[in-house]
Motif scaffolding. Structure first.
Motif, PDB file in Angstrom:
ATOM      1  N   LEU A 142      -2.718   3.904  -5.961  1.00  0.00           N
ATOM      2  CA  LEU A 142      -1.880   2.719  -5.809  1.00  0.00           C
ATOM      3  C   LEU A 142      -1.595   2.055  -7.158  1.00  0.00           C
ATOM      4  O   LEU A 142      -0.475   1.612  -7.420  1.00  0.00           O
ATOM      5  CB  LEU A 142      -2.547   1.712  -4.873  1.00  0.00           C
ATOM      6  CG  LEU A 142      -2.694   2.148  -3.405  1.00  0.00           C
ATOM      7  CD1 LEU A 142      -3.502   1.118  -2.624  1.00  0.00           C
ATOM      8  CD2 LEU A 142      -1.334   2.357  -2.758  1.00  0.00           C
ATOM      9  N   ALA A 143      -2.603   1.999  -8.023  1.00  0.00           N
ATOM     10  CA  ALA A 143      -2.406   1.395  -9.344  1.00  0.00           C
ATOM     11  C   ALA A 143      -1.386   2.174 -10.160  1.00  0.00           C
ATOM     12  O   ALA A 143      -0.533   1.596 -10.848  1.00  0.00           O
ATOM     13  CB  ALA A 143      -3.741   1.312 -10.082  1.00  0.00           C
ATOM     14  N   SER A 182       0.867  -1.182   0.000  1.00  0.00           N
ATOM     15  CA  SER A 182       0.000   0.000   0.000  1.00  0.00           C
ATOM     16  C   SER A 182       0.906   1.236   0.000  1.00  0.00           C
ATOM     17  O   SER A 182       2.004   1.204  -0.539  1.00  0.00           O
ATOM     18  CB  SER A 182      -0.948  -0.039   1.191  1.00  0.00           C
ATOM     19  OG  SER A 182      -1.919   0.986   1.110  1.00  0.00           O
ATOM     20  N   PHE A 183       0.491   2.312   0.615  1.00  0.00           N
ATOM     21  CA  PHE A 183       1.190   3.588   0.453  1.00  0.00           C
ATOM     22  C   PHE A 183       2.583   3.579   1.063  1.00  0.00           C
ATOM     23  O   PHE A 183       3.533   4.107   0.471  1.00  0.00           O
ATOM     24  CB  PHE A 183       0.331   4.724   1.025  1.00  0.00           C
ATOM     25  CG  PHE A 183      -0.934   4.905   0.260  1.00  0.00           C
ATOM     26  CD1 PHE A 183      -0.955   5.653  -0.907  1.00  0.00           C
ATOM     27  CD2 PHE A 183      -2.112   4.311   0.672  1.00  0.00           C
ATOM     28  CE1 PHE A 183      -2.119   5.816  -1.639  1.00  0.00           C
ATOM     29  CE2 PHE A 183      -3.291   4.454  -0.059  1.00  0.00           C
ATOM     30  CZ  PHE A 183      -3.287   5.211  -1.215  1.00  0.00           C
ATOM     31  N   PRO A 219      -9.552   8.236  -6.069  1.00  0.00           N
ATOM     32  CA  PRO A 219      -9.705   6.968  -5.342  1.00  0.00           C
ATOM     33  C   PRO A 219      -8.333   6.446  -4.909  1.00  0.00           C
ATOM     34  O   PRO A 219      -7.363   6.502  -5.679  1.00  0.00           O
ATOM     35  CB  PRO A 219     -10.338   6.044  -6.389  1.00  0.00           C
ATOM     36  CG  PRO A 219     -10.994   6.955  -7.367  1.00  0.00           C
ATOM     37  CD  PRO A 219     -10.121   8.183  -7.424  1.00  0.00           C
ATOM     38  N   GLY A 220      -8.246   5.939  -3.698  1.00  0.00           N
ATOM     39  CA  GLY A 220      -6.980   5.396  -3.233  1.00  0.00           C
ATOM     40  C   GLY A 220      -6.479   4.284  -4.131  1.00  0.00           C
ATOM     41  O   GLY A 220      -5.270   4.153  -4.365  1.00  0.00           O
ATOM     42  N   SER A 221      -7.409   3.467  -4.647  1.00  0.00           N
ATOM     43  CA  SER A 221      -7.014   2.369  -5.534  1.00  0.00           C
ATOM     44  C   SER A 221      -6.348   2.878  -6.803  1.00  0.00           C
ATOM     45  O   SER A 221      -5.430   2.239  -7.334  1.00  0.00           O
ATOM     46  CB  SER A 221      -8.232   1.523  -5.892  1.00  0.00           C
ATOM     47  OG  SER A 221      -9.232   2.332  -6.523  1.00  0.00           O
ATOM     48  N   ALA A 222      -6.783   4.045  -7.289  1.00  0.00           N
ATOM     49  CA  ALA A 222      -6.185   4.608  -8.504  1.00  0.00           C
ATOM     50  C   ALA A 222      -4.769   5.103  -8.227  1.00  0.00           C
ATOM     51  O   ALA A 222      -3.874   4.948  -9.072  1.00  0.00           O
ATOM     52  CB  ALA A 222      -7.053   5.749  -9.037  1.00  0.00           C
ATOM     53  N   THR A 244      -5.132  -5.843  -0.046  1.00  0.00           N
ATOM     54  CA  THR A 244      -6.191  -5.448   0.894  1.00  0.00           C
ATOM     55  C   THR A 244      -5.752  -4.242   1.723  1.00  0.00           C
ATOM     56  O   THR A 244      -5.567  -4.353   2.937  1.00  0.00           O
ATOM     57  CB  THR A 244      -6.558  -6.618   1.825  1.00  0.00           C
ATOM     58  OG1 THR A 244      -5.359  -7.108   2.467  1.00  0.00           O
ATOM     59  CG2 THR A 244      -7.215  -7.746   1.060  1.00  0.00           C
ATOM     60  N   PRO A 245      -5.558  -3.069   1.092  1.00  0.00           N
ATOM     61  CA  PRO A 245      -5.129  -1.889   1.853  1.00  0.00           C
ATOM     62  C   PRO A 245      -6.180  -1.472   2.878  1.00  0.00           C
ATOM     63  O   PRO A 245      -7.390  -1.702   2.675  1.00  0.00           O
ATOM     64  CB  PRO A 245      -4.954  -0.826   0.764  1.00  0.00           C
ATOM     65  CG  PRO A 245      -5.841  -1.263  -0.343  1.00  0.00           C
ATOM     66  CD  PRO A 245      -5.796  -2.767  -0.322  1.00  0.00           C
TER      67      PRO A 245
END
Length: 307
Positions: free
Chosen positions: A58-59, A10-11, A53-56, A34-35
């Motif tokens: 990270l991607a 994750s971050f 979005p946090g997922s964006a 699974t962040p």
């Protein structure tokens, strides 16, 4: 043999990986996908990424790391991390699919898990309208009535803080009696106190319209904050023998200024190793852990005896 294995992508973990990628050393980063902030639709307060979005985020970070040929990205859960018997200072890491990798240094960016109350309506609204961080979500509430579900002594501080974002009611059922100092602080911050227990959250999920109390009343709310205790999301720190200390919400890995744990060769970063958590803190921790691990490698190599 990787120079550094980063467990958790994750971050904190990805920030550590980016710094180490640029040293041109061989590194591996392992992530289970699974962040902690996966329940929130958007990330706020992150410089240059506010509202994404946090997922964006990270991607995009993973895609940038893929451009570095010295970086290996692995998907999976690490079940075992242990010192490697055949080397003076190195580690063996085993994934749930049977993959095994070895590294000279470890960075644990394994995070924590929030322990939510068993209250109807909480789980499906977590990160949306039931929240824990006003700096991450408070601005978007837009003022109005906000609740704080008292669970811990820290809930008094939380309620007084959140009063900057709206008209706060602290629900105190289940908390120890408030002392004079707590009552005075809440009064100064114009926080209302409600002693009746909250029995349910109402409204069309993931939104919230209010909370139902044990006496039948409905208290209208735009959001509900709570102080969630945490536990380590992975047993690896304890497995390796890292010392823990008690943070504001639960146990965290003890680290020094360079994010080194009590176990030589093992660093820790992000929510697993800090009491106050958000994305920016996690990224900064990852950078420091990477620098600490790199400096440790250089020191070791400088002390090595020539063959």
């Amino acid at each position: 043999m990787f120079d550094v294995i980063i467990i958790g992508g994750s971050f904190a973990g990805l920030s550590a990986a980016l710094q180490l990628a640029r040293t041109r050393r061989p590194i591996a980063i392992i992530d289970a996908g699974t962040p902690r902030n996966r329940f929130a639709s958007h990330a706020h307060g992150v410089l240059a990424h506010d509202g994404k979005p946090g997922s964006a985020i990270l991607a995009e970070a993973r895609a940038q790391l893929a451009a570095y040929p010295n970086v290996t990205q692995l998907s999976g859960t690490v079940n075992l991390a242990a010192p490697l018997a055949s080397a003076k200072l190195a580690f063996q890491v085993a994934l749930d699919d049977g993959t095994e990798v070895q590294g000279r240094r470890l960075i644990l960016a394994t995070g924590v898990r929030d322990i939510l109350p068993e209250l109807p309506g909480v789980a499906e609204r977590w990160g949306r309208s039931v929240l824990h961080c006003p700096y991450c979500h408070g601005y978007e509430i837009g003022g109005g009535p906000i609740g704080v579900l008292g669970r811990l002594p820290a809930s008094v501080h939380q309620a007084s803080l959140i009063a900057d974002w709206g008209d706060v009611t602290l629900f105190t059922a289940g908390m120890p009696p408030l002392d004079d100092d707590a009552l005075a602080l809440l009064a100064r911050r114009k926080v209302s106190i409600e002693g009746s227990a909250v029995t349910a959250i109402e409204g069309e999920s993931p939104a919230i319209s209010g909370v139902r109390l044990a006496d039948g009343r409905l208290i209208p709310l735009r959001a509900l904050f709570l102080a969630a205790p945490v536990q380590q999301a992975s047993p690896l720190a304890q497995q390796l023998g890292c010392e823990l200390e008690e943070g504001m919400m639960g146990p965290i890995v003890q680290v020094d200024a360079m994010k080194m744990t009590s176990v030589p060769g093992v660093h820790a970063a992000g929510d697993a190793a800090r009491a106050m958590a958000n994305i920016s803190f996690a990224m900064a921790d990852g950078v420091m852990a990477a620098v600490g691990a790199h400096h440790a490698l250089i020191t070791e190599e400088g002390q090595a005896q020539p063959a």
